[in-house]
Write a protein that holds these residues in place. Structure first.
Motif, PDB file in Angstrom:
ATOM      1  N   ARG A  89       0.828  -1.199   0.000  1.00 33.61           N
ATOM      2  CA  ARG A  89       0.000   0.000   0.000  1.00 33.61           C
ATOM      3  C   ARG A  89       0.867   1.256   0.000  1.00 33.61           C
ATOM      4  O   ARG A  89       2.030   1.241   0.398  1.00 33.61           O
ATOM      5  N   ASN A  90       0.252   2.351  -0.411  1.00 34.99           N
ATOM      6  CA  ASN A  90       0.931   3.648  -0.449  1.00 34.99           C
ATOM      7  C   ASN A  90       1.092   4.174   0.981  1.00 34.99           C
ATOM      8  O   ASN A  90       0.111   4.294   1.715  1.00 34.99           O
ATOM      9  N   THR A  91       2.314   4.492   1.362  1.00 33.32           N
ATOM     10  CA  THR A  91       2.582   4.979   2.722  1.00 33.32           C
ATOM     11  C   THR A  91       3.059   6.423   2.725  1.00 33.32           C
ATOM     12  O   THR A  91       3.618   6.891   3.720  1.00 33.32           O
ATOM     13  N   SER A  92       2.824   7.142   1.630  1.00 34.04           N
ATOM     14  CA  SER A  92       3.266   8.550   1.573  1.00 34.04           C
ATOM     15  C   SER A  92       2.206   9.445   2.215  1.00 34.04           C
ATOM     16  O   SER A  92       1.422  10.102   1.542  1.00 34.04           O
ATOM     17  N   ASN A  93       2.167   9.412   3.526  1.00 34.20           N
ATOM     18  CA  ASN A  93       1.263  10.231   4.335  1.00 34.20           C
ATOM     19  C   ASN A  93       2.033  10.704   5.563  1.00 34.20           C
ATOM     20  O   ASN A  93       3.172  10.278   5.778  1.00 34.20           O
ATOM     21  N   PRO A  94       1.447  11.592   6.380  1.00 33.15           N
ATOM     22  CA  PRO A  94       2.224  12.160   7.502  1.00 33.15           C
ATOM     23  C   PRO A  94       2.805  11.145   8.480  1.00 33.15           C
ATOM     24  O   PRO A  94       3.861  11.393   9.072  1.00 33.15           O
ATOM     25  N   VAL A  95       2.147   9.995   8.690  1.00 36.23           N
ATOM     26  CA  VAL A  95       2.667   9.024   9.658  1.00 36.23           C
ATOM     27  C   VAL A  95       3.510   7.940   9.013  1.00 36.23           C
ATOM     28  O   VAL A  95       4.197   7.183   9.698  1.00 36.23           O
TER      29      VAL A  95
ATOM     30  N   TYR B  94       4.464  -0.074   6.298  1.00 32.96           N
ATOM     31  CA  TYR B  94       5.232   1.007   6.913  1.00 32.96           C
ATOM     32  C   TYR B  94       6.331   1.458   5.966  1.00 32.96           C
ATOM     33  O   TYR B  94       7.104   0.637   5.456  1.00 32.96           O
ATOM     34  N   ALA B  95       6.422   2.757   5.741  1.00 30.23           N
ATOM     35  CA  ALA B  95       7.581   3.318   5.051  1.00 30.23           C
ATOM     36  C   ALA B  95       8.775   3.253   5.991  1.00 30.23           C
ATOM     37  O   ALA B  95       8.617   3.052   7.204  1.00 30.23           O
ATOM     38  N   PRO B  96       9.997   3.415   5.488  1.00 32.16           N
ATOM     39  CA  PRO B  96      11.134   3.517   6.408  1.00 32.16           C
ATOM     40  C   PRO B  96      10.894   4.629   7.432  1.00 32.16           C
ATOM     41  O   PRO B  96      10.528   5.742   7.069  1.00 32.16           O
ATOM     42  N   TYR B  97      11.017   4.285   8.692  1.00 31.63           N
ATOM     43  CA  TYR B  97      10.779   5.178   9.830  1.00 31.63           C
ATOM     44  C   TYR B  97       9.310   5.626   9.937  1.00 31.63           C
ATOM     45  O   TYR B  97       9.003   6.571  10.660  1.00 31.63           O
ATOM     46  N   GLY B  98       8.431   4.936   9.255  1.00 29.51           N
ATOM     47  CA  GLY B  98       6.998   5.190   9.404  1.00 29.51           C
ATOM     48  C   GLY B  98       6.470   4.518  10.660  1.00 29.51           C
ATOM     49  O   GLY B  98       7.101   3.620  11.230  1.00 29.51           O
ATOM     50  N   GLN B  99       5.303   4.941  11.086  1.00 33.58           N
ATOM     51  CA  GLN B  99       4.734   4.368  12.302  1.00 33.58           C
ATOM     52  C   GLN B  99       3.225   4.208  12.199  1.00 33.58           C
ATOM     53  O   GLN B  99       2.569   4.876  11.408  1.00 33.58           O
ATOM     54  N   ASN B 100       2.712   3.277  12.978  1.00 31.92           N
ATOM     55  CA  ASN B 100       1.288   3.197  13.254  1.00 31.92           C
ATOM     56  C   ASN B 100       1.168   3.871  14.617  1.00 31.92           C
ATOM     57  O   ASN B 100       1.525   3.290  15.643  1.00 31.92           O
ATOM     58  N   PRO B 101       0.728   5.153  14.647  1.00 37.17           N
ATOM     59  CA  PRO B 101       0.869   5.963  15.861  1.00 37.17           C
ATOM     60  C   PRO B 101       0.045   5.433  17.032  1.00 37.17           C
ATOM     61  O   PRO B 101      -0.834   4.579  16.846  1.00 37.17           O
ATOM     62  N   PRO B 102       0.320   5.918  18.246  1.00 34.61           N
ATOM     63  CA  PRO B 102      -0.394   5.431  19.431  1.00 34.61           C
ATOM     64  C   PRO B 102      -1.908   5.447  19.237  1.00 34.61           C
ATOM     65  O   PRO B 102      -2.486   6.463  18.860  1.00 34.61           O
ATOM     66  N   HIS B 103      -2.517   4.286  19.505  1.00 37.48           N
ATOM     67  CA  HIS B 103      -3.955   4.117  19.310  1.00 37.48           C
ATOM     68  C   HIS B 103      -4.455   2.999  20.216  1.00 37.48           C
ATOM     69  O   HIS B 103      -3.653   2.298  20.838  1.00 37.48           O
TER      70      HIS B 103
ATOM     71  N   GLY C 197      10.747  -6.690   7.523  1.00 36.93           N
ATOM     72  CA  GLY C 197      11.268  -5.518   8.196  1.00 36.93           C
ATOM     73  C   GLY C 197      11.491  -5.698   9.682  1.00 36.93           C
ATOM     74  O   GLY C 197      11.415  -6.803  10.216  1.00 36.93           O
ATOM     75  N   THR C 198      11.760  -4.578  10.339  1.00 37.87           N
ATOM     76  CA  THR C 198      12.038  -4.556  11.773  1.00 37.87           C
ATOM     77  C   THR C 198      11.200  -3.464  12.417  1.00 37.87           C
ATOM     78  O   THR C 198      11.266  -2.297  12.018  1.00 37.87           O
TER      79      THR C 198
ATOM     80  N   ILE D  17      11.814   0.806  12.438  1.00 32.58           N
ATOM     81  CA  ILE D  17      13.135   1.356  12.734  1.00 32.58           C
ATOM     82  C   ILE D  17      14.154   0.990  11.662  1.00 32.58           C
ATOM     83  O   ILE D  17      15.337   1.309  11.798  1.00 32.58           O
ATOM     84  N   GLY D  18      13.685   0.335  10.589  1.00 27.19           N
ATOM     85  CA  GLY D  18      14.592  -0.053   9.518  1.00 27.19           C
ATOM     86  C   GLY D  18      14.653   0.967   8.401  1.00 27.19           C
ATOM     87  O   GLY D  18      13.851   1.902   8.336  1.00 27.19           O
ATOM     88  N   LYS D  19      15.605   0.774   7.499  1.00 27.14           N
ATOM     89  CA  LYS D  19      15.781   1.675   6.360  1.00 27.14           C
ATOM     90  C   LYS D  19      15.003   1.212   5.135  1.00 27.14           C
ATOM     91  O   LYS D  19      15.091   1.813   4.067  1.00 27.14           O
ATOM     92  N   THR D  20      14.260   0.118   5.276  1.00 28.76           N
ATOM     93  CA  THR D  20      13.454  -0.401   4.177  1.00 28.76           C
ATOM     94  C   THR D  20      11.998  -0.477   4.613  1.00 28.76           C
ATOM     95  O   THR D  20      11.678  -0.340   5.807  1.00 28.76           O
TER      96      THR D  20
END
Length: 201
Positions: free
Chosen positions: A46-52, A79-88, A102-103, A141-144
């Motif tokens: 999926r496309n992960t180009s969003n703020p999170v 998840y994009a590199p350094y992307g997150q599923n924020p606190p929820h 990934g990691t 936390i990965g680069k991929t």
């Protein structure tokens, strides 16, 4: 691939348990009627180009009507590199998450008064459980890119993303309340409200 197989097995075990204990055969009938309304495409990134930097693709009763009353659902999280599923939180479900690629740094916080944080770094094939109702998160936390699948113990688990709910409510929560609750200045609160309200709407 083993992670996906594990989750599929988990979902089918939960379904079998529901069928075995149901005195009313209607859940099984509903499932059989709706079986053609299956969800495909969970293998597609999926496309992960969003703020999170993440996208959650749900498979719950809104996507498959036959899940009604069965007490299970599924999500794919990209998840994009350094992307997150924020606190929820999920107010109606516990969650079991397996990393496919990934990691991830994941964690949850216990309820008041302890507010104890439990975290773990997960690699491909690792599994972690988030108890029902507790605030939790995942961070790549990965680069991929990373991918995870999660099973939830409700056909309609719900989701409350903390920042969106608090700062993006409609109408907005009185800034005096949030300024005192978060120990922030009113300007900061109003700035956050403007940002999250815009993101939510």
């Amino acid at each position: 691939m083993k992670g996906v197989q594990f989750l599929v097995a988990f979902v089918f075990l939960a379904l079998a348990s529901s069928f075995a204990t149901a005195s009313d055969p209607s859940p099984l009938q509903d499932f059989c009627v709706a079986i053609d309304e299956y969800k495909s495409g969970l293998n597609v990134p999926r496309n992960t180009s969003n703020p999170v930097g993440s996208t959650v693709t749900p498979v719950n009763v809104a996507q498959i009507a036959g899940l009604n009353t069965l007490g299970v659902s599924l999500v794919r999280i990209d998840y994009a590199p350094y992307g997150q599923n924020p606190p929820h939180t999920h107010p109606r479900a516990s969650e079991i998450l397996v990393v496919q690629e990934g990691t991830l740094y994941v964690g949850f916080v216990t309820s008041n008064p302890e507010n104890k944080l439990f975290t773990k770094v997960l690699n491909k094939g690792d599994v972690f459980v988030f108890p029902v109702g507790l605030i939790h998160f995942q961070f790549n936390i990965g680069k991929t890119n990373a991918v995870a699948f999660a099973g939830l113990s409700s056909q309609n688990p719900g989701v409350i993303t903390i920042a969106n709910a608090v700062f993006g409510s409609d109408p907005a929560i009185n800034p005096d309340v949030l300024a005192r609750a978060f120990q922030l200045g009113q300007k900061v609160v109003k700035s956050l409200q403007a940002k999250f309200w815009w993101d939510n709407n």
